[in-house]
Motif scaffolding. Sequence first.
Motif, PDB file in Angstrom:
ATOM      1  N   UNK A 246       0.825  -1.202   0.000  1.00 39.99           N
ATOM      2  CA  UNK A 246       0.000   0.000   0.000  1.00 39.99           C
ATOM      3  C   UNK A 246       0.864   1.259   0.000  1.00 39.99           C
ATOM      4  N   UNK A 247       1.965   1.228   0.743  1.00 39.41           N
ATOM      5  CA  UNK A 247       2.883   2.373   0.733  1.00 39.41           C
ATOM      6  C   UNK A 247       3.517   2.566  -0.638  1.00 39.41           C
ATOM      7  N   UNK A 278      -8.345   8.224  -1.085  1.00 40.37           N
ATOM      8  CA  UNK A 278      -9.038   7.435  -0.067  1.00 40.37           C
ATOM      9  C   UNK A 278      -8.352   6.091   0.153  1.00 40.37           C
ATOM     10  N   UNK A 279      -8.097   5.367  -0.952  1.00 38.28           N
ATOM     11  CA  UNK A 279      -7.634   3.986  -0.830  1.00 38.28           C
ATOM     12  C   UNK A 279      -6.111   3.856  -0.751  1.00 38.28           C
ATOM     13  N   UNK A 280      -5.388   4.901  -1.146  1.00 33.33           N
ATOM     14  CA  UNK A 280      -3.928   4.807  -1.162  1.00 33.33           C
ATOM     15  C   UNK A 280      -3.291   5.635  -0.055  1.00 33.33           C
ATOM     16  N   UNK A 282      -5.373   7.479   2.758  1.00 32.20           N
ATOM     17  CA  UNK A 282      -6.070   7.391   4.035  1.00 32.20           C
ATOM     18  C   UNK A 282      -6.027   5.982   4.596  1.00 32.20           C
ATOM     19  N   UNK A 283      -6.390   4.991   3.779  1.00 30.54           N
ATOM     20  CA  UNK A 283      -6.478   3.611   4.269  1.00 30.54           C
ATOM     21  C   UNK A 283      -5.160   3.078   4.819  1.00 30.54           C
ATOM     22  N   UNK A 284      -4.033   3.198   4.109  1.00 30.17           N
ATOM     23  CA  UNK A 284      -2.784   2.672   4.673  1.00 30.17           C
ATOM     24  C   UNK A 284      -2.360   3.367   5.966  1.00 30.17           C
ATOM     25  N   UNK A 285      -2.674   4.652   6.118  1.00 35.58           N
ATOM     26  CA  UNK A 285      -2.237   5.384   7.300  1.00 35.58           C
ATOM     27  C   UNK A 285      -3.052   5.036   8.543  1.00 35.58           C
ATOM     28  N   UNK A 286      -4.213   4.417   8.351  1.00 33.08           N
ATOM     29  CA  UNK A 286      -5.003   4.020   9.517  1.00 33.08           C
ATOM     30  C   UNK A 286      -4.849   2.543   9.828  1.00 33.08           C
ATOM     31  N   UNK A 287      -4.293   1.764   8.897  1.00 29.62           N
ATOM     32  CA  UNK A 287      -4.142   0.329   9.127  1.00 29.62           C
ATOM     33  C   UNK A 287      -3.225   0.039  10.296  1.00 29.62           C
TER      34      UNK A 287
END
Length: 327
Positions: A246-247, A278-280, A282-287
């Motif tokens: 994701x990163x 959103x998917x690249x 926001x999502x990786x930073x909250x995982x």
Amino acid sequence: MLRFNQSENVHITAEQSYQGLVERVLLSTLIGMPCCLFLFINGTMLFTLRSKSVFCETSRYVLLYNLLFADTVLLALSQLMYILAVCRIRLTYPVCGVFAMLTNFTNVISPLTLVVMSLERYVSVCYPLRHATIITIRNTGVAICVVWIFSLLNVLIRICLLLNFIFEELQSLQMTDSCSDIAMILGPLSDLYDRIYTYFVFILASVAITSSYVGVMVAARSASTDKASAQKARNTLLLHLVQLGLSLLSTMHTSIVISLSTILQRLVIVRIKNVFYVFIFILPRCLCSLIYGLRDQTIRPALMYHLCGQLKLSCPSKGCDPSNNSE
């Protein structure tokens, strides 16, 4: 007849402008709310990792704090740049350059920290008797310093490449487009360096994490290895590979958008950039908070306690009391 056509064209243009405004408001609301929620959770997680001595004296929690701190700063910077873009606020090149360099700086810290965390898991499984002497707080601090220095060198090189750009040819330092990483890739040298550096970092990180995973798999077959510990380490390394992927997407999105901009219309590109955000981003930073906050038996009670305290919710005593942790 001519007047009727002109009036109709004006009506269509106004309607399109209104639809564009409504779309921007809806998108900014739908994207901003989860981003603020994740910033709140990340902030609580950072506070949790400094609330107990065990988190400050254990190397993997110190590394987790470094990873989470970089992700939180990157998420905040990305959201700020997104708000500026939605509000159509045009910055000057120097101001945008500061935001872009801070984004690049924090974005590189994440994959490099994942490499160090993977090596720590490898040592804990393959060399359990030497783990305490190899993975010390001092060595962990040195590794974090190396990660930050490596990221800082990347920023300095990017600044030097930007200084080589002939800004005198521009009519004004005021930007004509929204501030972003793409807008600050000025000239072919900056673009070439961005590609080479991205490929180098992620090939290095992929090899390191994959090698650690293979080493843990081999060690798990040994009779002297703790099977439960090896299983947990293997699952953690798999999660690190997912986070790295994701990163990688978040770092390579610039090249993807530039390639698509040559064949797609501007409005389509804007919508694609919203989906990517959103998917690249926001999502990786909250995982990171979700994965470790739910999986780790030491972090979860303390995290739930602070979340319940800040949200002023009535939680069961077992879930909210940080003293009820099982390591």
